[in-house]
Design an enzyme around this catalytic site. Structure first.
Site, PDB file in Angstrom:
ATOM      1  N   TRP A  79      48.446  -0.523  61.531  1.00 59.67           N
ATOM      2  CA  TRP A  79      49.266  -1.888  61.638  1.00 59.67           C
ATOM      3  C   TRP A  79      48.744  -2.245  62.946  1.00 59.67           C
ATOM      4  O   TRP A  79      48.685  -3.682  62.970  1.00 59.67           O
ATOM      5  CB  TRP A  79      50.728  -1.172  62.131  1.00 59.67           C
ATOM      6  CG  TRP A  79      51.210  -0.912  60.757  1.00 59.67           C
ATOM      7  CD1 TRP A  79      51.518   0.387  60.306  1.00 59.67           C
ATOM      8  CD2 TRP A  79      51.576  -1.952  59.693  1.00 59.67           C
ATOM      9  NE1 TRP A  79      52.171   0.270  59.093  1.00 59.67           N
ATOM     10  CE2 TRP A  79      52.098  -1.310  58.643  1.00 59.67           C
ATOM     11  CE3 TRP A  79      51.480  -3.163  59.505  1.00 59.67           C
ATOM     12  CZ2 TRP A  79      52.384  -1.660  57.262  1.00 59.67           C
ATOM     13  CZ3 TRP A  79      51.863  -3.697  58.222  1.00 59.67           C
ATOM     14  CH2 TRP A  79      52.300  -2.944  57.112  1.00 59.67           C
ATOM     15  N   ASP A 135      54.826  -2.534  69.881  1.00 59.96           N
ATOM     16  CA  ASP A 135      55.239  -2.525  68.415  1.00 59.96           C
ATOM     17  C   ASP A 135      55.604  -1.046  68.200  1.00 59.96           C
ATOM     18  O   ASP A 135      55.213  -0.228  68.047  1.00 59.96           O
ATOM     19  CB  ASP A 135      54.170  -2.690  67.333  1.00 59.96           C
ATOM     20  CG  ASP A 135      54.429  -2.708  65.816  1.00 59.96           C
ATOM     21  OD1 ASP A 135      55.738  -2.257  65.711  1.00 59.96           O
ATOM     22  OD2 ASP A 135      53.723  -2.813  64.838  1.00 59.96           O
ATOM     23  N   LYS A 176      63.094   1.182  59.577  1.00 57.58           N
ATOM     24  CA  LYS A 176      63.067   2.551  59.564  1.00 57.58           C
ATOM     25  C   LYS A 176      64.200   3.092  60.412  1.00 57.58           C
ATOM     26  O   LYS A 176      65.210   3.673  59.574  1.00 57.58           O
ATOM     27  CB  LYS A 176      61.890   2.990  60.385  1.00 57.58           C
ATOM     28  CG  LYS A 176      60.480   2.925  59.555  1.00 57.58           C
ATOM     29  CD  LYS A 176      59.806   1.817  59.492  1.00 57.58           C
ATOM     30  CE  LYS A 176      58.610   1.936  58.464  1.00 57.58           C
ATOM     31  NZ  LYS A 176      58.055   0.652  58.315  1.00 57.58           N
TER      32      LYS A 176
END
Ligand code: PMP
Length: 348
Positions: free
Chosen positions: A89, A159, A183
């Site tokens: 990511w 992040d 999540k």
């Protein structure tokens, strides 16, 4: 998501707070939705202990949009942004941010196969970078920072999509934190951005309003119609977390879950091979592989039959990934490590 929370949402599905309408039917401009959004914001503020000089914003477009929205709003055209890349990511964040301005990769875990994260103080930052960006937990690779990055005077952007609310953090160490909700925060379709207030007026370039943080801050996260359902569920998720003792309470459970998982890997004499270096092991995504790709596939298949789904590693890494987010119960991990031992006994 925790079953209790989904049950609560089900009980109110047709009539939210006794209104006679579903949360997806009421006007987002109604007093009722104001209260629902306010509750979600309060929940996040309480869970993360967000100081008063930070704003909590709900934005759409996924964490992926943040990869470019952050440089649009915070990267000065005269400077670059420093990125630490420790996995899949973080690499995508560089790709997207590079469309907006100069990105300087100051650490890349590519050489270690994304199995490690830098130690505090190991990375040298550019003197006049607009900010430093990193990914606290790399969901695909299973590596996690166990500390808040200190970049000196430079603003830190993080992040936290896959580990937000899994442990206490000190928000003041960051200029901006963002996390896709799907999540630990609830369903997909909303991103939580926690931003230091003074950054809202930075505006280094002219942007369409919808792409500015200021538009969300000035309009209670509603410069346009928000994802009412996701914001409502996020509020319920924060209630659930509070019942678990907040981030302090859930961290204890998360640590115990991860301890059991890594113990199962370590005592297998190499049958299960962990992907991350010990010091960088993720508490949320446990990544490992078996001696052959065929055994990986068999493990996934038998896991599925035993009620453990989603074990197949990301297409870019292969192997196995067991995700143990906040809502995954300790009991589930105990059953899973039993399954691992049994699988090893039969196939090792
Ligand atoms: N960052 C991280 C760490 C992620 O795990 C994900 C999604 N799994 C993303 C970014 C992208 O999120 P989204 O799909 O919401 O754009």
């Amino acid at each position: 998501m925790p079953t209790e929370m989904l049950e609560r949402a089900r009980a109110e599905f047709l009539s939210v707070r006794g209104s006679g309408m579903s949360v997806m039917e009421i006007s987002h401009r109604s007093k009722l939705f104001d209260d629902i959004l306010g509750k979600a914001e309060k929940g996040i503020r309480a869970a993360l202990k967000v100081p008063n000089n930070y704003r909590v914003l709900f934005i759409q477009g996924g964490a992926t949009l943040q990869f470019s929205m952050i440089p649009m709003n915070l990267l000065s055209p005269d400077n670059s942004a420093d990125h630490i890349v420790t996995g899949h990511w973080g690499a995508l964040a560089v790709e997207e941010a590079s469309c907006i301005g100069d990105i300087n990769v100051v650490y890349s875990g590519g050489e270690n196969g994304f199995s490690d994260v830098p130690k505090q103080g190991e990375v040298r930052f550019s003197q006049n970078a607009s900010y430093v960006h990193y990914t606290s937990n790399e969901t695909v690779d299973g590596v996690q920072f166990d500390y808040a990055l200190d970049a000196g005077a430079l603003p830190v952007v993080c992040d936290m999509s896959s580990d937000i609310l899994s442990r206490p953090i000190d928000v003041e160490k960051y200029a901006l934190i963002y996390a896709g909700a799907q999540k630990n925060l609830g369903p997909s379709g909303v991103v939580v951005v926690v931003i230091r207030e003074d950054l809202l007026d930075w505006a280094p370039r002219r942007l369409p309003k919808q792409l500015t943080y200021k538009a969300y801050a000035d309009n209670v996260s509603m410069p346009n119609t928000p994802n009412t359902w996701a914001i409502y569920l996020l509020g319920l998720m924060c209630d659930w977390l509070e019942e678990q003792g907040g981030t302090e309470g859930i961290e204890k459970v998360n640590r115990e879950k991860a301890r059991l998982m890594y113990e199962a890997i370590d005592k297998s004499d190499g049958f299960y091979k962990g992907r991350a270096k010990r010091s960088a092991r993720s508490l949320m995504n446990v990544t490992f592989s078996l001696p052959t790709p065929e055994l990986d596939a068999k493990f996934v298949e038998e896991g599925e039959k035993n009620g453990f789904s989603g074990l197949k590693g990301h297409r870019s890494t292969g192997g196995i990934r067991a995700s143990i987010y906040n809502a995954f119960p300790l009991k589930g991990v105990e059953l899973f490590v039993d399954f691992m031992a049994e699988f090893e006994r039969k196939n090792g």
